[in-house]
Design an enzyme around this catalytic site. Structure first.
Site, short mmCIF file in Angstrom:
data_model
loop_
_atom_site.label_atom_id
_atom_site.label_comp_id
_atom_site.label_asym_id
_atom_site.label_seq_id
_atom_site.Cartn_x
_atom_site.Cartn_y
_atom_site.Cartn_z
N GLY A 298 -5.10 4.82 4.11
CA GLY A 298 -4.46 4.21 5.28
C GLY A 298 -3.29 3.30 4.96
N GLN A 299 -2.87 3.25 3.70
CA GLN A 299 -1.72 2.41 3.35
C GLN A 299 -0.51 2.86 4.16
OE1 GLN A 299 -3.95 3.22 1.16
NE2 GLN A 299 -4.49 1.23 0.32
N LYS A 300 0.39 1.92 4.42
CA LYS A 300 1.60 2.23 5.19
C LYS A 300 2.30 3.47 4.66
CE LYS A 300 3.58 -1.82 7.41
NZ LYS A 300 3.55 -3.10 6.69
#
Ligand SMILES: Nc1nc2c(ncn2[C@@H]2O[C@H](COP(=O)(O)OP(=O)(O)O)[C@@H](O)[C@H]2O)c(=O)[nH]1
Ligand SMILES: [Mg+2]
Lengths: 335, 184
Positions: free
Chosen positions: B69-71
């Site tokens: 879910g990291q940017k």
């Protein structure tokens, strides 16, 4: 009963049809698997000096580009295809895409991160071109649930809820420091097993003498943060010119610059959108730290303080320019 | 009859369900997946890429996709939308500061055409933390009552204790089953 797209009808004929198609697909898959095995076998026999990993990556690319080509071929054939065959053709293409995606996923074990990212981008582009082609050739059906809204699960709320939580609610965490300037801030073992939040601090020294379960940190500048062992993760965002001395299971650092980290992390530390951050081993001690280590369950023997994953730098053969190790002589001691 | 329709029928036979697990990074997605599968959760690293697990549960074969879910990874989420029966949106209920972010990303997903028809389960995770917002507040914060395009449920849970994970998964399977597996 109708499915979401209203397309499932049950007749005997359809079942036979699906049995047939199933066999057909199974045969095709088997054939491909055989070809793949033969190919792998051949490669094995070719015995080269290349390492196994490189070999895998190479044959991955061969198969990937072959399947990608096949798919693009099918896609280019669509333009000249009969209108009533288009839906089936796009279904087929979509199945091909899914298989390709699964193949990529199954290859993540050996694919270097950089290659993985490149491949992901290729997949993205491919998906976009499938979507664009489909939109171009098949007019869109509008999707909507029947107005009955049967089965929508949600309690009835008496009054219209506020669109967002109020600011005070948002920052109402039990253990927190926010909006302080130039202070020395301390928490004791009452934070054990709790979550701690630190936000909007400038020029402060924060000491957490305890073992929290989780820590969330946002918008600090010119601060020094010392923490006992955290059983879960520490999440850091938007900090500048700080020093962190922390122990935890996971350390996640985002959008942070010019900051030093002295860490004990049992799984992994990651950075994203960071620059000029440097790392050294955790070296804080205080009276109850041994007890707190025990409570936290962190394994003292496992520490990957010097092995950082940079989400913006996936090339395996070159070190990320965003982080470095603090030279031994420059490391500070904390009490 | 379209091939996808046929594949859907094949899935009916094998009761195969595709679940996509998304949410901001640090929400606890990987921990939920491993806990549900009875694996060790102490050694989980932040996900650089994605995990896929096939689990057997109540006679269903669950293909669960857990995507980082990291940017920098969010733009890849859409690679995984195709044929999703259920979307599991995981929230770190103690992360009050990113609730807005979380809401924006969720609502952006719900307008995606390829996720239309997918059942939505929201896990308000980390309920074991004293500072965690209860599920009712997360529901408010994420504006879930605005959602009319998907069947949805919010379930408070803890991946660390395992509390309520099963309830959530059972609900999403039941909801999917009532839509997709209506043949037998
Ligand atoms: N206290 C608590 N911590 C959790 C829970 N679920 C996950 N965590 C912790 O949160 C951090 C992030 O979890 P992870 O599964 O890697 O998050 P992901 O990025 O969504 O996959 C880890 O340190 C987990 O141990 C929970 O229910 N309670
Ligand atoms: Mg993960």
């Amino acid at each position: 009963m109708a499915n979401a797209d209203g397309a499932v009808f049950v007749t005997k004929e359809n079942i036979c049809d699906s049995e047939f198609t199933k066999q057909f697909i199974a045969d095709k898959l088997q054939k491909r698997e055989d070809e793949r095995l033969a190919h792998v076998q051949k490669r094995k026999e070719e015995k080269s000096a290349v390492s196994a990993a490189q070999e895998n990556t190479k044959s991955f690319y061969e198969q990937f580009s072959k399947e990608k080509n096949d798919l693009e071929n099918e896609l280019s054939l669509c333009d000249s295809l009969d209108k009533n065959k288009l839906v089936d053709k796009f279904d087929e293409i979509s199945v091909m895409y899914q298989k390709l995606q699964r193949f990529v996923t199954e290859s993540t074990m050996f694919l270097p991160a950089y290659d993985l990212q490149q491949t992901q981008e290729n997949l993205s582009k491919l998906q976009t071109s499938i979507q664009e082609k489909r939109n171009e050739l098949i007019p869109k059906k509008k999707f909507a649930f029947k107005s009955k809204k049967k089965g929508t699960v949600s309690e009835k709320v008496e009054e219209k809820p506020k669109p967002v939580l109020e600011d005070e609610d948002v920052l109402l965490a039990d253990c927190k420091f926010s909006d302080r300037n130039g202070e020395q801030l301390v928490m004791d073992s009452t934070i054990n097993k709790k979550d701690v939040a630190l936000t909007c601090l400038d020029s402060c020294i924060v000491k957490l003498h305890g073992t929290p379960s989780a820590v969330h940190i946002n918008k600090l500048s010119n601060c020094t943060i010392l923490s006992g062992p955290v059983s879960g993760s520490i999440f850091i965002r938007e900090c500048k010119n700080c020093t962190f001395v922390v122990a935890c299971q996971q350390l996640r650092i985002h959008t942070t610059t010019d900051t030093k980290f002295y860490i004990h992390v049992t799984s992994r530390a990651i950075i994203e959108d960071c620059s000029t951050v440097s790392f050294g081993p955790y070296n804080w001690t205080y009276d109850d730290i041994e007890k707190h280590y025990e409570m936290s369950g962190l394994d003292k023997r496992r520490n990957s303080w010097d092995d950082i994953d940079d989400f913006n730098w996936l090339a395996a053969d070159k070190h990320s320019p965003n982080w470095s190790l603090i030279p031994e002589d420059d490391r500070k001691k904390f009490t | 009859m379209g091939l996808l329709t046929i594949l859907k029928k094949m899935k009916q036979k094998e009761k195969e369900v595709r679940l996509l697990m998304l949410g901001l990074d640090n929400a606890g997605k990987t921990t939920i997946l491993k806990k549900f599968n009875g694996e060790d959760i102490d050694k989980i690293s932040p996900t650089l890429g994605f995990n896929i697990k096939t689990l057997e549960h109540r006679g269903f074969k669950l293909n669960v996709w857990d995507v980082g879910g990291q940017k920098s990874l969010r733009s890849y989420w859409r690679n995984y939308f195709e044929s999703t029966d259920g979307l599991i949106w995981v929230v770190d209920s103690a992360d009050r500061m990113r609730l807005q972010d979380c809401k924006r990303e969720l609502h952006a997903l719900l307008v995606e055409e390829r996720l239309a028809g997918a059942t939505l389960l929201v896990f308000a995770n980390k309920q074991d933390l004293p500072g965690a917002l209860p599920a009712a507040d997360i529901k408010k914060g994420l504006d879930l009552d605005e959602i009319t395009t998907h069947h949805w449920l919010i379930q408070g849970c803890s991946a660390v204790t395992g509390e309520n994970l099963l309830q959530g998964i059972d609900w999403i399977i039941d909801d999917i089953a009532s839509r997709v597996f209506t043949m037998d």
